[in-house]
Design an enzyme around this catalytic site. Structure first.
Site, PDB file in Angstrom:
ATOM      1  N   GLY A 113       0.798  -1.218   0.000  1.00 22.87           N
ATOM      2  CA  GLY A 113       0.000   0.000   0.000  1.00 22.87           C
ATOM      3  C   GLY A 113       0.826   1.260   0.000  1.00 22.87           C
ATOM      4  N   SER A 114       2.125   1.132  -0.326  1.00 18.72           N
ATOM      5  CA  SER A 114       3.017   2.291  -0.309  1.00 18.72           C
ATOM      6  C   SER A 114       2.903   3.141  -1.562  1.00 18.72           C
ATOM      7  CB  SER A 114       4.468   1.823  -0.164  1.00 18.72           C
ATOM      8  OG  SER A 114       4.846   1.044  -1.289  1.00 18.72           O
ATOM      9  N   GLY A 115       2.318   2.596  -2.633  1.00 15.51           N
ATOM     10  CA  GLY A 115       2.263   3.316  -3.900  1.00 15.51           C
ATOM     11  C   GLY A 115       3.507   3.162  -4.739  1.00 15.51           C
ATOM     12  N   LEU A 116       4.395   2.256  -4.339  1.00 14.84           N
ATOM     13  CA  LEU A 116       5.644   2.020  -5.092  1.00 14.84           C
ATOM     14  C   LEU A 116       5.581   0.750  -5.927  1.00 14.84           C
ATOM     15  CD1 LEU A 116       8.267   2.937  -2.315  1.00 14.84           C
ATOM     16  CD2 LEU A 116       7.253   4.427  -4.055  1.00 14.84           C
ATOM     17  N   GLY A 117       4.401   0.152  -6.026  1.00 10.94           N
ATOM     18  CA  GLY A 117       4.247  -1.054  -6.833  1.00 10.94           C
ATOM     19  C   GLY A 117       4.692  -2.317  -6.136  1.00 10.94           C
ATOM     20  N   SER A 118       4.548  -2.387  -4.820  1.00 16.37           N
ATOM     21  CA  SER A 118       5.146  -3.485  -4.065  1.00 16.37           C
ATOM     22  C   SER A 118       4.525  -4.843  -4.378  1.00 16.37           C
ATOM     23  CB  SER A 118       5.076  -3.199  -2.563  1.00 16.37           C
ATOM     24  OG  SER A 118       3.749  -2.968  -2.147  1.00 16.37           O
ATOM     25  N   SER A 119       3.217  -4.922  -4.547  1.00 17.53           N
ATOM     26  CA  SER A 119       2.593  -6.226  -4.812  1.00 17.53           C
ATOM     27  C   SER A 119       3.073  -6.817  -6.133  1.00 17.53           C
ATOM     28  CB  SER A 119       1.064  -6.084  -4.829  1.00 17.53           C
ATOM     29  OG  SER A 119       0.575  -5.714  -3.564  1.00 17.53           O
ATOM     30  N   GLU A 165      -1.860 -11.603 -11.066  1.00 14.91           N
ATOM     31  CA  GLU A 165      -2.552 -10.630 -10.216  1.00 14.91           C
ATOM     32  C   GLU A 165      -3.960 -10.325 -10.701  1.00 14.91           C
ATOM     33  OE1 GLU A 165      -0.209  -7.274  -8.374  1.00 14.91           O
ATOM     34  OE2 GLU A 165       0.990  -7.700 -10.161  1.00 14.91           O
ATOM     35  N   ASP A 186       3.539  -1.536 -13.166  1.00 17.37           N
ATOM     36  CA  ASP A 186       4.408  -1.992 -12.088  1.00 17.37           C
ATOM     37  C   ASP A 186       5.185  -3.253 -12.453  1.00 17.37           C
ATOM     38  OD1 ASP A 186       3.288   0.095 -10.728  1.00 17.37           O
ATOM     39  OD2 ASP A 186       1.998  -1.149  -9.462  1.00 17.37           O
TER      40      ASP A 186
END
Length: 351
Positions: A120-126, A158, A170
């Site tokens: 949920g950081s907005g950095l594309g972690s998932s 995903e 991402d």
């Protein structure tokens, strides 16, 4: 190299994939806009990673683990792993790879991950996690996956297998790494254009970039769903905002190639103004408070990275004002960081 032979030679591997900052155009890679109008995104990977570690075992089980989330599960490996809300990304990757590449063969193994940024950081972690695990699988089993294949497979896991809302940028950022201008034409037609940005331009951009963590976003899925619904229903304000965002991705690419950091800052700021109009919830009082504090201390531009609603805000500020901007944000309880931009995408190595 056969998958059995590769696995025997290398019983354990690690991989990492870089997280990314969306510089311009984010949101135009989301369906159905990308299919109807074509999307364009400018992004760059940073020195924050998600790591994956895979090891073959002999106990007839599949063990999945997230070190940063503190979650762990052990399951029999005779059937498809259940998608039940616990480490579903890990399990969906295992199910897809064993089904599509290993003939449905049960493989007893351990899959562990560690993220340098919160979900949920907005950095594309998932998406980056999926790419990192797939890269490790590619090394372990000798899978025939290049960068495009890796990103497309991660996207399908995903969006199709798990039905998670989101875009396409991402997965490709994590697989390719570096500064990339991406074009999205229809469902599976993605073109990644790596940019040769001058080293001195990257150095100055690093000197000006500040990340501010406002807290984990709880709204991204809702925001993306509303954004998609607005396009489906022909909401003119949202669609025009996405058209403007697509144009900003082109402008950002040109500014970076020319080394015009003033134009980079203007484009980043204009893109944030357009992004707010895509859906409600993209901004909120907390985000606006951070933006106001940073601007008051000398930041020239700022935008939320990712879908919005929280996560990281990317600021640009002259080097001479960086300390003041970070101090102003820290005084309000936000966590600030500096970054380096990276050129390398997903990589794997043998232990």
């Amino acid at each position: 190299m056969s998958s059995d032979f590769a696995a025997r030679r290398c019983p354990q591997v690690r991989a990492r994939a870089p997280l990314r900052l969306g510089l311009a155009g984010g949101g135009t890679d989301v369906s159905p806009y990308a299919e109807l109008h074509g999307g364009a995104v400018m992004n760059a990977t940073i020195d924050r990673y998600i790591y994956a570690s895979l090891g073959l075992t002999e106990d007839g089980r599949v063990e999945v683990e997230s070190h940063d989330l503190g979650r762990h599960q052990r399951l029999p490996c005779g059937e498809a792993l259940p998608i039940d809300g616990t480490l579903d990304l890990h399990k969906a990757i295992y199910n897809r790879v064993t089904r599509d590449f290993l003939g449905g063969r049960a493989v007893s193994m351990r899959i562990s991950t560690f993220s340098e940024a919160p979900a949920g950081s907005g950095l594309g972690s998932s998406s980056t996690l999926v790419v990192a695990v797939l890269q490790a699988m590619t090394e372990l089993f000798g899978l025939p996956l290049g960068e495009y294949d890796l990103a497309q497979l991660a996207y399908r896991i995903e969006r199709e297998d798990l039905r998670l809302a989101g875009g396409r940028q991402d997965q490709y950022a994590a697989a390719f790494g570096g500064f990339n201008f991406m074009e999205f034409h229809g469902r599976d037609n993605v073109i990644v254009n790596p940019l040769r940005i001058k080293r001195e331009v990257i150095s100055e951009l690093e000197a000006q970039t500040i990340l501010c963590f406002t807290g984990v976003s709880r709204e991204s899925a809702t925001i993306i769903a509303e954004q998609s619904r607005n396009v489906e229903q022909g909401a003119s304000r949202s669609i025009q905002a996405m058209h403007a965002l697509k144009d900003s991705a082109v402008a950002m690419k040109q500014a970076l190639l020319k080394g015009d950091l003033a134009e980079v800052s203007r484009t980043l700021d204009a893109g944030w103004s357009s992004k707010r109009d895509m859906a409600s919830g993209i901004s909120n009082p907390q985000i606006e408070d951070a933006l106001q504090a940073a601007r008051g201390a000398g930041a020239t531009a700022g935008k939320v990275s990712g879908a919005g609603g929280g996560g990281f805000i990317m600021f640009l500020a002259p080097l001479e004002r960086r300390r003041a901007v970070m101090a102003a944000l820290n005084e309000r309880g936000y966590r600030t960081e500096t970054v380096r931009y990276t050129a390398e995408g997903a990589t794997a190595w043998r232990r």
